[in-house]
Design an enzyme around this catalytic site. Structure first.
Site, PDB file in Angstrom:
ATOM      1  N   TYR A 138       0.830  -1.214   0.000  1.00  0.00           N
ATOM      2  CA  TYR A 138       0.000   0.000   0.000  1.00  0.00           C
ATOM      3  C   TYR A 138       0.862   1.261   0.000  1.00  0.00           C
ATOM      4  O   TYR A 138       0.442   2.302  -0.470  1.00  0.00           O
ATOM      5  CB  TYR A 138      -0.906   0.038   1.237  1.00  0.00           C
ATOM      6  N   LYS A 189       2.727 -15.283   2.542  1.00  0.00           N
ATOM      7  CA  LYS A 189       2.942 -16.038   1.303  1.00  0.00           C
ATOM      8  C   LYS A 189       4.436 -16.332   1.233  1.00  0.00           C
ATOM      9  O   LYS A 189       5.131 -15.987   0.276  1.00  0.00           O
ATOM     10  CB  LYS A 189       2.432 -15.203   0.105  1.00  0.00           C
ATOM     11  N   ASP A 221      -3.308 -18.179   0.473  1.00  0.00           N
ATOM     12  CA  ASP A 221      -4.282 -18.881  -0.383  1.00  0.00           C
ATOM     13  C   ASP A 221      -5.003 -19.959   0.427  1.00  0.00           C
ATOM     14  O   ASP A 221      -6.233 -20.108   0.353  1.00  0.00           O
ATOM     15  CB  ASP A 221      -3.618 -19.453  -1.651  1.00  0.00           C
ATOM     16  N   ASP A 245      -6.617  -6.853   3.928  1.00  0.00           N
ATOM     17  CA  ASP A 245      -7.714  -6.168   3.226  1.00  0.00           C
ATOM     18  C   ASP A 245      -8.640  -7.212   2.605  1.00  0.00           C
ATOM     19  O   ASP A 245      -9.858  -7.151   2.740  1.00  0.00           O
ATOM     20  CB  ASP A 245      -7.116  -5.259   2.138  1.00  0.00           C
ATOM     21  N   ASP A 249     -12.608  -8.719   4.105  1.00  0.00           N
ATOM     22  CA  ASP A 249     -13.871  -8.669   3.344  1.00  0.00           C
ATOM     23  C   ASP A 249     -14.475 -10.059   3.267  1.00  0.00           C
ATOM     24  O   ASP A 249     -15.681 -10.249   3.410  1.00  0.00           O
ATOM     25  CB  ASP A 249     -13.635  -8.161   1.909  1.00  0.00           C
TER      26      ASP A 249
END
Ligand code: IPM
Ligand code: MG
Length: 354
Positions: A138, A189, A221, A245, A249
């Site tokens: 970001y 990851k 994942d 983020d 959601d």
């Protein structure tokens, strides 16, 4: 307590008005709030040509806490990046140094059927996603657009975490786990990314200071898959800005509606920025149908984390439960047999329940 109130765009002003009603109700019980309003996002751009006007940032810095609605709207989608509403949000997070973003995903018994998953998969769910909020891809530099040797346009961003950034968010994660069920799952990851390998290393180092917490690591994942397969395996999920983020959601839909989920973003001294995790929903703005509960619950988080008013925070949370138990629902959580109410009426009902 001085609270900076930044309603923002879209449904922001409507849902914020309900949270303010709730705070004003508490004034009757002796709490003292000084509320000061300022524009942010598209509203900031309209007022001053800047999604985070100087005066808004100044107010936010002076205030004990910041309560924010949502930013963004179709009208601003074509503006250059620096002027877009989202930029105002990212800047205020960065400027205030609120690196620890707490996003609880809680399934209310009354709403267990509002989920698109099987109710038994989510019934009783109570997880906390801790998202690092001021680093990662970001904010990493360099970033930008360029033309490559073939004359093709390229876009690039930099995923970057320093050791100290990882260490401080990891500590928050372990501390939170200690107040809950003592399980921390760090999501990264590390099978592909350098950033994630360092993340995993540093989190493990910090973990040695917390022998009472069960630390595990999971690739992002797999975490996305596990969140829908068996979300109740998680207690606290610790992750970086981008993965957080996305996963937050996803986790919101376990609870039935993104309109229910509050968040707290805290700095080193637990001063913070409190906002619902949903966006500005311009398609339903001004229609008095948005769900104000996430914003009301964000105000409760503010009372808990910044004001140290745990009991009052719980009173608000209980009031929300009562209203749900009575069968009141905004459109997003409506189901057969319940009563559909608008934004205002939902806010009033919470005030009454208080
Ligand atoms: C969130 C939002 C923001 C983010 C956007 C609006 C910039 O999606 O708070 O999750 O990506 O952090
Ligand atoms: Mg998001």
């Amino acid at each position: 307590m001085k609270i900076a109130v930044l309603p923002g765009d879209g449904i922001g002003p409507e849902i914020m008005a309900q949270a303010v009603k709730v705070l004003q109700r508490l004034v009757r019980d002796g709490l003292k709030f000084e509320l000061e309003y300022a524009p942010i996002g598209g509203a900031g751009f309209d007022a001053c040509g800047d999604p985070l006007p100087e005066a808004t940032l100044k107010l936010a810095r002076q205030a004990d806490a910041v309560l924010l609605g949502a930013v963004g709207g179709y009208r601003y989608d074509k503006l250059p990046r620096q002027q877009r509403p989202e930029r105002g949000l990212l800047r205020i997070r960065k400027e205030l140094g609120v690196f620890a973003n707490l996003r609880p995903a809680l399934v209310y018994a009354e709403l267990a059927h509002a989920t698109t998953l099987k109710p038994e998969v989510v019934a009783g769910l109570d997880i906390m996603i801790l998202r690092e909020l001021t680093g990662d891809i970001y904010f990493g530099e360099p970033r930008g657009r360029r033309t490559n040797a073939k004359g093709e346009r390229e876009g690039f961003d930099t995923m970057l975490y320093s050791e100290s950034e990882i260490r401080r968010i990891a500590r928050v994660g372990f501390d939170i786990a200690r107040k809950r069920h003592r399980k921390l799952c760090s999501v990264d990851k590390a099978n592909v990314l350098e950033t994630s390998q360092l993340w995993r290393e540093v989190v493990s180092e910090v973990g040695k200071e917390y022998p009472d917490i069960a630390l595990s690591h999971m690739y992002v994942d797999n975490a996305a898959m596990q969140l829908v397969r068996n979300p109740k395996q998680f207690d606290v999920i610790l992750t970086g800005n981008l993965f957080g983020d996305i996963l937050s959601d996803q986790a919101s839909m376990l609870t039935g509606s993104i309109g229910m989920l509050p968040s707290a973003s805290l700095d080193e001294r637990s001063k913070g920025l409190f906002e619902p995790i949903h966006g500005s929903a311009p398609d339903i703005a001004g229609k008095n149908i948005a769900n104000p509960l996430a914003t009301i619950l964000s105000a409760a988080m503010m009372l808990r984390y910044t004001c140290n008013l745990e009991e009052t925070a719980q009173r608000i949370e209980q009031a929300v439960k009562k209203v749900l138990a009575k069968g009141l629902r905004t459109a997003d959580i409506f189901q057969e047999g319940t009563r559909k109410v608008g934004t205002e009426e939902m806010g009033d009902a919470v005030v009454d329940a208080l």
